[in-house]
Structures are given as C-alpha cells and as structure tokens.
Design an enzyme around this catalytic site. Sequence first.
Site, PDB file in Angstrom:
ATOM      1  N   PRO A   1     -23.407  83.334  -4.777  1.00 22.37           N
ATOM      2  CG  PRO A   1     -24.481  84.931  -6.088  1.00 22.37           C
ATOM      3  CD  PRO A   1     -23.157  84.570  -5.510  1.00 22.37           C
ATOM      4  CG  ASN A   2     -27.470  80.023  -7.359  1.00 21.21           C
ATOM      5  OD1 ASN A   2     -28.588  79.871  -6.873  1.00 21.21           O
ATOM      6  ND2 ASN A   2     -27.212  80.930  -8.276  1.00 21.21           N
TER       7      ASN A   2
ATOM      8  CG  HIS B   1     -14.537  78.791 -10.831  1.00 23.95           C
ATOM      9  ND1 HIS B   1     -15.621  79.565 -10.511  1.00 23.95           N
ATOM     10  CD2 HIS B   1     -13.549  79.643 -11.183  1.00 23.95           C
ATOM     11  CE1 HIS B   1     -15.314  80.833 -10.682  1.00 23.95           C
ATOM     12  NE2 HIS B   1     -14.051  80.911 -11.082  1.00 23.95           N
TER      13      HIS B   1
ATOM     14  CD  GLU C   1     -11.564  83.167 -10.456  1.00 25.06           C
ATOM     15  OE1 GLU C   1     -10.486  83.642 -10.881  1.00 25.06           O
ATOM     16  OE2 GLU C   1     -12.617  83.184 -11.091  1.00 25.06           O
TER      17      GLU C   1
ATOM     18  CE1 TYR D   1     -20.972  74.363 -10.580  1.00 28.68           C
ATOM     19  CE2 TYR D   1     -23.298  73.837 -10.790  1.00 28.68           C
ATOM     20  CZ  TYR D   1     -22.222  74.645 -11.092  1.00 28.68           C
ATOM     21  OH  TYR D   1     -22.385  75.727 -11.920  1.00 28.68           O
TER      22      TYR D   1
ATOM     23  NE  ARG E   1     -20.786  74.291 -16.324  1.00 28.31           N
ATOM     24  CZ  ARG E   1     -21.383  74.830 -15.248  1.00 28.31           C
ATOM     25  NH1 ARG E   1     -20.646  75.296 -14.257  1.00 28.31           N
ATOM     26  NH2 ARG E   1     -22.687  74.874 -15.182  1.00 28.31           N
TER      27      ARG E   1
ATOM     28  CB  ALA F   1     -23.403  83.279 -11.669  1.00 30.43           C
TER      29      ALA F   1
ATOM     30  NE  ARG G   1     -25.614  75.739  -9.124  1.00 30.07           N
ATOM     31  CZ  ARG G   1     -24.751  76.727  -9.202  1.00 30.07           C
ATOM     32  NH1 ARG G   1     -23.998  77.044  -8.154  1.00 30.07           N
ATOM     33  NH2 ARG G   1     -24.644  77.425 -10.299  1.00 30.07           N
TER      34      ARG G   1
ATOM     35  CG  ASN H   1     -16.864  79.028  -6.331  1.00 25.46           C
ATOM     36  OD1 ASN H   1     -17.291  79.789  -7.204  1.00 25.46           O
ATOM     37  ND2 ASN H   1     -17.029  77.712  -6.391  1.00 25.46           N
TER      38      ASN H   1
HETATM   39  C1  DQA Z   1     -18.921  77.870 -10.302  1.00 22.06           C
HETATM   40  C2  DQA Z   1     -19.006  78.105 -11.815  1.00 22.06           C
HETATM   41  C3  DQA Z   1     -19.925  79.269 -12.137  1.00 22.06           C
HETATM   42  O1  DQA Z   1     -20.014  79.454 -13.544  1.00 22.06           O
HETATM   43  C4  DQA Z   1     -21.306  79.012 -11.599  1.00 22.06           C
HETATM   44  O2  DQA Z   1     -22.156  80.123 -11.852  1.00 22.06           O
HETATM   45  C5  DQA Z   1     -21.300  78.647 -10.158  1.00 22.06           C
HETATM   46  C6  DQA Z   1     -20.289  77.735  -9.677  1.00 22.06           C
HETATM   47  C7  DQA Z   1     -18.111  76.609  -9.975  1.00 22.06           C
HETATM   48  O3  DQA Z   1     -17.745  76.447  -8.807  1.00 22.06           O
HETATM   49  O4  DQA Z   1     -17.884  75.768 -10.855  1.00 22.06           O
HETATM   50  O5  DQA Z   1     -22.189  79.043  -9.406  1.00 22.06           O
HETATM   51  O6  DQA Z   1     -18.255  78.985  -9.713  1.00 22.06           O
END
Ligand code: DQA
Length: 153
Positions: free
Chosen positions: A9-10, A96, A94, A22, A103, A73, A17, A70
């Site tokens: 998500p997102n 990020h 994995e 990011y 954070r 959240a 964003r 990735n």
């Molecule tokens: C993320 C870090 C997560 O905490 C966050 O919710 C994301 C992006 C990152 O790529 O830094 O959506 O996975």
Amino acid sequence: MPILLIHGPNLSQLGHRDPAVYGTATLAEVVDTVRAVLPDVADYDSEREGDLVQRLHAARTDGTTAVIVNPGALSHYSYALRDALEQLDVPKVEVHLSQVHARERFRHHSVVSAVCHVTITGAGLFGYRLAAEAAVHLLEDRSQAFQAVTPPD
Ligand code: DQA
C-alpha cells in the site's frame, strides 16, 4: 527465471508521497531500477493485503525464483503477508526506501524480516539495485540463502 518484485500500500504514490522521506522517483522508476539488473523481473503492486497474499500464493506455482518485496506499512503488522512469504521456498529480499529505524517507533519492527533472507533499508532508490543484486547472489548460493532464515519466535 522470473523474479517477482512486489509492492504494498501507498507505494503507488511514490513521486508525490513525502519526497523528503521517500525521494522523488515514481514506482515506475523504481521498477526500472530493478529491471536494469533483472530485465525479466515481474512486478506487482496493490493497496490491498489480500491481493498481495494471493499474488504470493500464485508465485508458488508460476515459476517465480525469488521475491523482492516492499510491503509498505504492512511490513509492521501483517502476519498474513508474513505467512504467505514464509510458504515460498525461494530467496526473499525485503527492501525499504527510508531508514525505518530512524523513524517512528512503530516502523522499527518488521514482521516479515524473519522470513526474508535479506533486509535493505534506508538506501533509497539505490536500495532496489542492492535488492536485485542480493536476489541474484542468493540464487547463485542457495545454501547460504537458506541458512540465513531464522525461525520466528
Ligand atoms: C516503507 C516504510 C514503511 O514504514 C512505510 O509504511 C512505507 C514505505 C519504505 O519503503 O521506506 O509505506 O516501506
């Protein structure tokens, strides 16, 4: 030998964003970064946990050789995604973009890390190049890959 790149998500909103956290690369540019190392990468993204779980189920029989994920959240609380990843007997990386450990406290723990062989965090877009190279490395040395996974508590 398709490697699956999967985003939660997102992450579809990358580029707009919170660029201070990011960066400015879009999701398409993220995929291109991986594709520069892995030309045949298959990419999938969804805002929905169940869709991601189903895509991982499909990966068991569609010839997927490794996964780069990735989960956004979902990393921090999705036992369903964690269990789906655990069932896949392939190298898993994995990644990020942000340095999650610097954070908010809720981002410090990832429930999927224990079922992934490698976690890369905080390297921004470059982290995806590292993730792609890690996937190739793990495929070349499967014995090392599978020693790296520790049983969850
Ligand atoms: C993320 C870090 C997560 O905490 C966050 O919710 C994301 C992006 C990152 O790529 O830094 O959506 O996975």
